[in-house]
Write a protein that holds these residues in place. Structure first.
Motif, PDB file in Angstrom:
ATOM      1  N   VAL A 149      30.907  45.887  44.298  1.00 57.92           N
ATOM      2  CA  VAL A 149      32.977  46.304  43.390  1.00 57.92           C
ATOM      3  C   VAL A 149      32.981  48.034  42.712  1.00 57.92           C
ATOM      4  O   VAL A 149      32.186  47.774  41.918  1.00 57.92           O
ATOM      5  CB  VAL A 149      33.340  44.960  42.872  1.00 57.92           C
ATOM      6  N   SER A 183      28.002  43.955  50.957  1.00 53.49           N
ATOM      7  CA  SER A 183      29.163  44.128  51.437  1.00 53.49           C
ATOM      8  C   SER A 183      29.717  45.103  49.974  1.00 53.49           C
ATOM      9  O   SER A 183      28.702  44.565  49.247  1.00 53.49           O
ATOM     10  CB  SER A 183      29.261  42.940  51.056  1.00 53.49           C
ATOM     11  N   VAL A 185      33.211  46.400  47.912  1.00 56.37           N
ATOM     12  CA  VAL A 185      34.663  46.039  48.128  1.00 56.37           C
ATOM     13  C   VAL A 185      35.561  46.991  47.802  1.00 56.37           C
ATOM     14  O   VAL A 185      34.608  47.519  46.120  1.00 56.37           O
ATOM     15  CB  VAL A 185      34.627  44.850  47.224  1.00 56.37           C
ATOM     16  N   GLY A 188      39.056  46.243  44.041  1.00 56.05           N
ATOM     17  CA  GLY A 188      39.310  44.687  43.271  1.00 56.05           C
ATOM     18  C   GLY A 188      38.840  44.445  42.182  1.00 56.05           C
ATOM     19  O   GLY A 188      38.440  45.014  41.803  1.00 56.05           O
ATOM     20  N   SER A 189      39.190  43.208  42.254  1.00 57.83           N
ATOM     21  CA  SER A 189      38.625  42.734  40.757  1.00 57.83           C
ATOM     22  C   SER A 189      37.529  42.027  40.920  1.00 57.83           C
ATOM     23  O   SER A 189      37.115  41.248  41.588  1.00 57.83           O
ATOM     24  CB  SER A 189      39.532  40.969  40.647  1.00 57.83           C
ATOM     25  N   PRO A 190      36.717  42.279  40.502  1.00 53.38           N
ATOM     26  CA  PRO A 190      35.051  41.937  40.428  1.00 53.38           C
ATOM     27  C   PRO A 190      35.052  40.490  40.289  1.00 53.38           C
ATOM     28  O   PRO A 190      34.186  39.190  41.713  1.00 53.38           O
ATOM     29  CB  PRO A 190      34.484  42.771  39.274  1.00 53.38           C
ATOM     30  N   ARG A 192      37.084  38.195  41.055  1.00 49.31           N
ATOM     31  CA  ARG A 192      38.055  37.526  42.037  1.00 49.31           C
ATOM     32  C   ARG A 192      36.933  38.022  43.107  1.00 49.31           C
ATOM     33  O   ARG A 192      36.934  37.039  43.697  1.00 49.31           O
ATOM     34  CB  ARG A 192      39.218  37.838  42.178  1.00 49.31           C
ATOM     35  N   GLU A 193      36.752  38.863  44.019  1.00 42.75           N
ATOM     36  CA  GLU A 193      35.739  38.970  45.015  1.00 42.75           C
ATOM     37  C   GLU A 193      34.495  38.600  45.025  1.00 42.75           C
ATOM     38  O   GLU A 193      33.792  37.906  46.080  1.00 42.75           O
ATOM     39  CB  GLU A 193      35.595  41.027  44.902  1.00 42.75           C
ATOM     40  N   GLU A 196      35.184  35.065  46.126  1.00 49.95           N
ATOM     41  CA  GLU A 196      36.050  34.649  47.170  1.00 49.95           C
ATOM     42  C   GLU A 196      34.492  35.514  48.538  1.00 49.95           C
ATOM     43  O   GLU A 196      34.899  33.774  49.126  1.00 49.95           O
ATOM     44  CB  GLU A 196      37.026  36.090  47.717  1.00 49.95           C
ATOM     45  N   ALA A 197      34.019  35.818  48.367  1.00 48.57           N
ATOM     46  CA  ALA A 197      32.425  35.969  49.367  1.00 48.57           C
ATOM     47  C   ALA A 197      32.082  34.606  48.842  1.00 48.57           C
ATOM     48  O   ALA A 197      30.741  34.624  49.686  1.00 48.57           O
ATOM     49  CB  ALA A 197      32.032  37.167  48.744  1.00 48.57           C
TER      50      ALA A 197
END
Length: 253
Positions: A149, A183, A185, A188-190, A192-193, A196-197
């Motif tokens: 991220v 991947s 991003v 984004g919030s590290p 949270r991301e 989600e991943a």
């Protein structure tokens, strides 16, 4: 130049709390040396000697079964320790240092183990992580996604270069390029991301960023990651952690 030593993973298990190691995890980690840490957390007022007298036979039987399961899966270097402790975090930290473990596996159910998400930070030792992952993936078909991220578009190129470097290191460690994905991003919030991943993967791998296993695993972002995912989390230690950084706790049975 000295040859690198074999990688070793610490697997803490609450042997009297009903925690188990899924067969998928046993099979995946059979290619690297493993230290099974069977532990039981005691109430503050309960002496360790009293707990050993009461629980040791049952706890040892549970740990021996797990030891046999790793050997049956082909793990040629598996050892085990049983501890009764008032502070499991200090115990994890101390045993990881004493047993020269490169990583700690935080268990969660893993009925399927096919896809691994590796959260890459800008300050991690990519070569070190790749060597351990390469050893882990040797006899598996696991697929790997390196995930990173960045805060804004200005950092996209740097983030892409970081992911490309991670891929190159893992290929150099012997993993086929076709099993590796990336991947990125932006903005984004590290935490949270990553969570989600991780929902689309079966195991999360994170690198240690501070000179203390206990601080990294159980505080701040990594504590959130460990609690927020339903998958196993493998925390790879920093090479700079030395034995005198750990706090000794007299809790070994």
């Amino acid at each position: 130049m000295a040859a690198p030593r074999a990688h070793r993973v610490l697997v803490p298990i609450d042997v009297l709390g009903g925690e188990a190691v899924p067969q998928t995890v046993i099979d995946a980690f059979a290619s690297v040396p493993v230290v099974l840490l069977g532990y039981h957390v005691l109430p503050e007022q309960t002496p360790s000697d009293q707990a050993r007298d009461r629980y040791e036979a049952r706890a040892r039987a549970e740990l021996d079964e797990l030891h046999d399961a790793f050997e049956d899966a082909g793990c040629l270097d598996v050892s085990s320790r049983l501890v009764f402790t008032h502070d499991r975090l200090k115990t994890f930290e101390r045993v990881a240092v004493e047993a020269s473990c490169d990583a700690i596996l935080l268990l969660n159910p893993a009925p399927v183990l096919e896809r691994v998400l590796v959260a890459v930070r800008g300050d991690v030792n990519l070569e070190y992580i790749a060597r351990l992952l390469g050893a882990l993936l040797t006899d598996t078909d696991l697929e790997v996604t390196f995930f990173h991220v960045v805060p804004d578009e200005d950092e996209r190129e740097r983030g892409t270069e970081l992911l490309d470097a991670a891929v190159s290191e893992l290929v150099d460690a012997g993993v086929d390029r076709g099993r590796i994905d990336t991947s990125l991003v932006v903005d984004g919030s590290p935490t949270r991301e990553i969570l989600e991943a991780a929902a689309d993967h079966d195991m999360l791998v994170v690198g240690e960023s501070r000179p203390s296993i206990r601080r990294f695993i159980f505080r701040d972002r990594a504590k959130t990651l460990a609690k927020g995912t339903v998958d196993p989390v493998l925390v790879i230690r920093g090479e700079y952690l030395e034995a005198d950084d750990a706090e000794a706790v007299d809790d070994t049975a």
